[in-house]
Scaffold this motif. Structure first.
Motif, short mmCIF file in Angstrom:
data_model
loop_
_atom_site.label_atom_id
_atom_site.label_comp_id
_atom_site.label_asym_id
_atom_site.label_seq_id
_atom_site.Cartn_x
_atom_site.Cartn_y
_atom_site.Cartn_z
N HIS A 67 4.79 109.93 -51.40
CA HIS A 67 4.90 109.37 -50.04
C HIS A 67 5.43 107.94 -50.10
N ASP A 68 4.95 107.16 -51.07
CA ASP A 68 5.43 105.78 -51.22
C ASP A 68 6.91 105.75 -51.57
N PHE A 69 7.36 106.65 -52.43
CA PHE A 69 8.79 106.73 -52.76
C PHE A 69 9.62 106.96 -51.49
N SER A 70 9.14 107.85 -50.64
CA SER A 70 9.87 108.15 -49.41
C SER A 70 9.88 106.95 -48.47
N VAL A 72 9.78 103.72 -49.39
CA VAL A 72 10.72 102.73 -49.92
C VAL A 72 12.15 103.14 -49.60
N GLU A 73 12.44 104.40 -49.74
CA GLU A 73 13.79 104.89 -49.44
C GLU A 73 14.13 104.69 -47.96
N LYS A 74 13.15 104.98 -47.10
CA LYS A 74 13.37 104.88 -45.65
C LYS A 74 13.59 103.44 -45.21
N TYR A 75 12.83 102.52 -45.80
CA TYR A 75 12.88 101.12 -45.36
C TYR A 75 13.58 100.22 -46.38
N ALA A 76 14.51 100.77 -47.11
CA ALA A 76 15.19 100.02 -48.17
C ALA A 76 15.89 98.77 -47.64
N ASP A 77 16.54 98.86 -46.50
CA ASP A 77 17.28 97.70 -45.98
C ASP A 77 16.36 96.51 -45.70
N PRO A 78 15.30 96.66 -44.91
CA PRO A 78 14.44 95.49 -44.69
C PRO A 78 13.68 95.06 -45.93
N ILE A 79 13.44 95.96 -46.87
CA ILE A 79 12.75 95.57 -48.11
C ILE A 79 13.64 94.69 -48.98
N ASP A 92 22.13 89.04 -59.34
CA ASP A 92 22.89 90.24 -59.70
C ASP A 92 22.13 91.12 -60.71
N GLY A 93 20.81 90.89 -60.82
CA GLY A 93 20.02 91.62 -61.79
C GLY A 93 20.00 93.12 -61.55
N ASP A 94 19.75 93.87 -62.61
CA ASP A 94 19.74 95.32 -62.49
C ASP A 94 18.39 95.86 -62.00
N ILE A 95 17.37 95.01 -61.96
CA ILE A 95 16.06 95.38 -61.44
C ILE A 95 15.69 94.41 -60.33
N THR A 96 15.28 94.95 -59.18
CA THR A 96 14.82 94.12 -58.08
C THR A 96 13.32 94.25 -57.94
N LEU A 97 12.64 93.11 -57.91
CA LEU A 97 11.19 93.06 -57.74
C LEU A 97 10.89 92.28 -56.46
N VAL A 98 10.19 92.92 -55.54
CA VAL A 98 9.82 92.32 -54.26
C VAL A 98 8.31 92.09 -54.26
N PRO A 220 -1.58 90.88 -53.91
CA PRO A 220 -0.13 91.08 -53.87
C PRO A 220 0.21 92.57 -53.81
N THR A 221 1.30 92.87 -53.14
CA THR A 221 1.91 94.20 -53.21
C THR A 221 3.35 94.02 -53.64
N PHE A 222 3.78 94.86 -54.58
CA PHE A 222 5.13 94.75 -55.13
C PHE A 222 5.93 96.01 -54.82
N VAL A 223 7.23 95.82 -54.74
CA VAL A 223 8.16 96.95 -54.76
C VAL A 223 9.09 96.70 -55.93
N MET A 224 9.12 97.63 -56.88
CA MET A 224 10.05 97.53 -58.00
C MET A 224 11.01 98.71 -57.92
N GLN A 225 12.23 98.40 -57.57
CA GLN A 225 13.25 99.43 -57.37
C GLN A 225 12.81 100.43 -56.30
N ASP A 226 12.37 101.61 -56.71
CA ASP A 226 12.00 102.65 -55.75
C ASP A 226 10.49 102.88 -55.68
N GLN A 227 9.72 101.99 -56.27
CA GLN A 227 8.29 102.24 -56.43
C GLN A 227 7.45 101.14 -55.79
N LEU A 228 6.45 101.56 -55.01
CA LEU A 228 5.47 100.63 -54.45
C LEU A 228 4.35 100.44 -55.46
#
Length: 248
Positions: A67-70, A72-79, A92-98, A220-228
């Motif tokens: 469910h979390d994967f879905s 992140v995919e749905k709200y990718a733009d605001p994330i 320009d990193g290959d991994i994004t950490l929010v 804290p809550t993190f988003v790493m690429q496609d994972q909450l």
């Protein structure tokens, strides 16, 4: 026969035809005996209960992760590209950490140096910070001040103030914030005035709306690429996740 039925029931009912376990076709006496045998079996083999609980928890965790994967995919733009959150590390990193952060959160404070260590030692991580004050008035004042600094003085000033606020000792109030601004060479009065502006309020409101959509209620809550990732993670765990993402 009853004991055989009880054993089959305890192991998922797979060992017998469905008709054999149709309680509606049993007499009252047989039904009572069947239930007694199940109870006796479970009391004699309590590990079966623990095994069932573990399987249930695993399935629930897998369902929540999916469910979390879905989300992140749905709200990718605001994330990942809301247009206002601070972006640091390697853009320009290959991994994004929010990170959704609250300055008064003890675990956010604990995570701060470890997140910075990860970014600094890796060199290829894009870090995004989202102001998410949820722990009361001092949290809100801190975020309003940090955002005001960013909007009036730019990203470098924001990072400087962010690092100061995450380790700030004592109560956060307008006097303390004005003193902090003056110490860092910024116009404290201008910042205090801007803290109450619609632009600052709108940024916090948008992040809160996003957090609500992602079912984020703590920091804290993190988003790493496609994972909450909900909650504090030590450096070694985050480093392992980065390596896993790259490996995939």
């Amino acid at each position: 026969m009853i004991r055989k039925l009880a054993t089959a029931a305890a192991f998922g009912l797979a060992a017998l035809p469905a008709l054999a376990l149709d309680l509606d076709k049993m007499s009252d006496a047989d039904r009572s005996a069947f239930r007694a045998e199940i109870r006796a079996y479970l009391l004699d083999n309590p590990e079966v209960i623990m095994e069932a609980v573990q399987i249930l928890e695993q399935r629930q965790a897998e369902s929540e992760a999916a469910h979390d994967f879905s989300l992140v995919e749905k709200y990718a733009d605001p994330i990942f590209s809301d247009g206002y959150s601070w972006v640091g590390g390697n853009p320009d990193g290959d991994i994004t950490l929010v990170e959704f952060v609250d300055y008064r959160c003890g675990y956010c404070r604990r995570a701060h140096d470890e997140v910075q260590q990860l970014v600094d030692t890796d060199g290829n991580i894009r870090l995004i910070l989202k102001e998410f004050p949820i722990l009361g008035e001092q949290s809100t004042l801190s975020s309003q001040f940090a955002i005001a600094v960013k909007q009036l003085n730019g990203d470098d000033a924001y990072k400087q103030v962010h690092d100061a606020l995450i380790s700030f000792k004592g109560d956060v109030n307008t006097t303390a914030l004005s003193r902090l601004a003056d110490t860092m060479g910024y116009d404290g009065q201008a910042l205090l005035a801007h803290m109450a502006s619609p632009a600052v309020a709108d940024e916090i409101a948008q992040t809160r709306q996003l957090a609500g959509a992602l079912n984020i209620s703590g920091t804290p809550t993190f988003v790493m690429q496609d994972q909450l990732l909900r909650g504090y993670l030590p450096y070694r765990n985050m480093k392992a996740l980065v390596e896993e993402k790259r490996g995939n």
